[in-house]
Design a protein around this motif. Structure first.
Motif, short mmCIF file in Angstrom:
data_model
loop_
_atom_site.label_atom_id
_atom_site.label_comp_id
_atom_site.label_asym_id
_atom_site.label_seq_id
_atom_site.Cartn_x
_atom_site.Cartn_y
_atom_site.Cartn_z
N PHE A 76 63.48 30.64 39.46
CA PHE A 76 63.78 32.05 39.60
C PHE A 76 63.13 32.94 38.54
N LYS A 77 62.29 32.37 37.69
CA LYS A 77 61.59 33.18 36.69
C LYS A 77 60.42 33.91 37.33
N SER A 78 60.16 35.09 36.83
CA SER A 78 59.07 35.91 37.33
C SER A 78 57.80 35.65 36.52
N ILE A 79 56.69 35.58 37.24
CA ILE A 79 55.39 35.41 36.59
C ILE A 79 54.43 36.45 37.15
N THR A 80 53.34 36.67 36.45
CA THR A 80 52.25 37.50 36.94
C THR A 80 51.07 36.58 37.17
N VAL A 81 50.43 36.76 38.32
CA VAL A 81 49.29 35.94 38.70
C VAL A 81 48.08 36.84 38.88
N SER A 82 46.93 36.40 38.38
CA SER A 82 45.70 37.17 38.47
C SER A 82 44.57 36.27 38.96
N ALA A 83 43.87 36.73 40.02
CA ALA A 83 42.73 35.98 40.56
C ALA A 83 41.90 36.93 41.42
N ASN A 84 40.62 36.66 41.50
CA ASN A 84 39.71 37.45 42.34
C ASN A 84 39.81 38.95 42.10
N GLY A 85 40.07 39.34 40.86
CA GLY A 85 40.15 40.77 40.52
C GLY A 85 41.44 41.44 40.96
N LYS A 86 42.42 40.67 41.40
CA LYS A 86 43.72 41.22 41.83
C LYS A 86 44.82 40.62 40.97
N GLU A 108 51.81 30.77 51.37
CA GLU A 108 50.63 31.24 52.09
C GLU A 108 50.46 32.76 51.94
N GLY A 109 51.57 33.48 51.95
CA GLY A 109 51.50 34.94 51.79
C GLY A 109 50.93 35.36 50.45
N LEU A 110 51.35 34.68 49.40
CA LEU A 110 50.83 35.00 48.06
C LEU A 110 49.36 34.63 47.97
N PHE A 111 48.99 33.44 48.44
CA PHE A 111 47.59 33.03 48.39
C PHE A 111 46.73 34.03 49.17
N SER A 112 47.24 34.49 50.32
CA SER A 112 46.50 35.44 51.16
C SER A 112 46.27 36.78 50.46
N PHE A 113 47.13 37.12 49.52
CA PHE A 113 46.93 38.34 48.74
C PHE A 113 45.62 38.26 47.96
N PHE A 114 45.28 37.05 47.50
CA PHE A 114 44.08 36.86 46.69
C PHE A 114 42.85 36.47 47.50
N ALA A 115 43.03 35.70 48.56
CA ALA A 115 41.88 35.20 49.34
C ALA A 115 42.37 34.66 50.67
N ASP A 116 41.45 34.42 51.57
CA ASP A 116 41.76 33.78 52.84
C ASP A 116 42.23 32.36 52.56
N PRO A 117 43.33 31.92 53.18
CA PRO A 117 43.82 30.55 52.94
C PRO A 117 42.80 29.47 53.25
N VAL A 121 41.27 26.59 47.58
CA VAL A 121 41.53 26.50 46.15
C VAL A 121 40.95 27.74 45.45
N LEU A 122 41.73 28.30 44.55
CA LEU A 122 41.29 29.42 43.71
C LEU A 122 41.47 29.04 42.25
N THR A 123 40.80 29.76 41.39
CA THR A 123 41.01 29.63 39.96
C THR A 123 41.41 30.99 39.43
N GLY A 124 42.40 31.00 38.55
CA GLY A 124 42.85 32.27 38.01
C GLY A 124 43.68 32.08 36.77
N GLU A 125 44.49 33.08 36.48
CA GLU A 125 45.31 33.08 35.28
C GLU A 125 46.73 33.49 35.68
N TRP A 126 47.72 32.98 34.95
CA TRP A 126 49.10 33.42 35.16
C TRP A 126 49.87 33.36 33.85
#
Length: 129
Positions: A76-86, A108-117, A121-126
């Motif tokens: 239930f902890k909140s995180i911030t995720v950053s990838a593909n400039g979003k 799938e909804g969160l991944f779709s925010f950053f890229a097409d499923p 695989v994506l690489t980013g920061e959180w």
């Protein structure tokens, strides 16, 4: 003046004691994770005990960071995720035993925010909020 001098001597001791009282590994869990591997999964009943939908912005955290117990200490902890400039926020709701340390399995909804499923695989920061 004497009070300021005394405070300067005591404050580092108090701060050190506060750090010593934290759980082992807690400081490591609070850092950011760059070059993290992001994948996606089909949601459902997660390790935090709640059922989620594909459209929810949730993540499954790798087992080392997720911790033990039920529900896990990171549930239930909140995180911030950053990838593909979003960038967006998400909630830790599940455990990902196959994820590398610092890696996230996303709904799938969160991944779709950053890229097409289909990318898979994506690489980013959180980081923890």
């Amino acid at each position: 003046m004497y009070f300021i001098f005394l405070l300067a001597l005591v404050l580092p001791l108090v701060q050190g004691a506060a750090l010593a009282l934290r759980e082992p590994g807690e400081l490591a869990r609070r850092q950011s994770y760059s070059d993290a591997r992001f994948t996606w999964y089909d949601t459902g009943l997660g390790a935090c005990g709640q059922t989620n939908q594909a459209s929810d912005y949730i993540v499954a955290l790798d087992s080392a960071l997720f911790g033990s117990g039920y529900p896990g200490p990171e549930c239930f902890k909140s995180i911030t995720v950053s990838a593909n400039g979003k960038q967006t926020t998400a909630t830790i709701m599940d455990e990902c035993p196959g994820c590398p340390e610092g890696g996230l399995d996303m709904s799938e909804g969160l991944f779709s925010f950053f890229a097409d499923p289909g990318v898979g695989v994506l690489t980013g920061e959180w980081w923890y909020n």
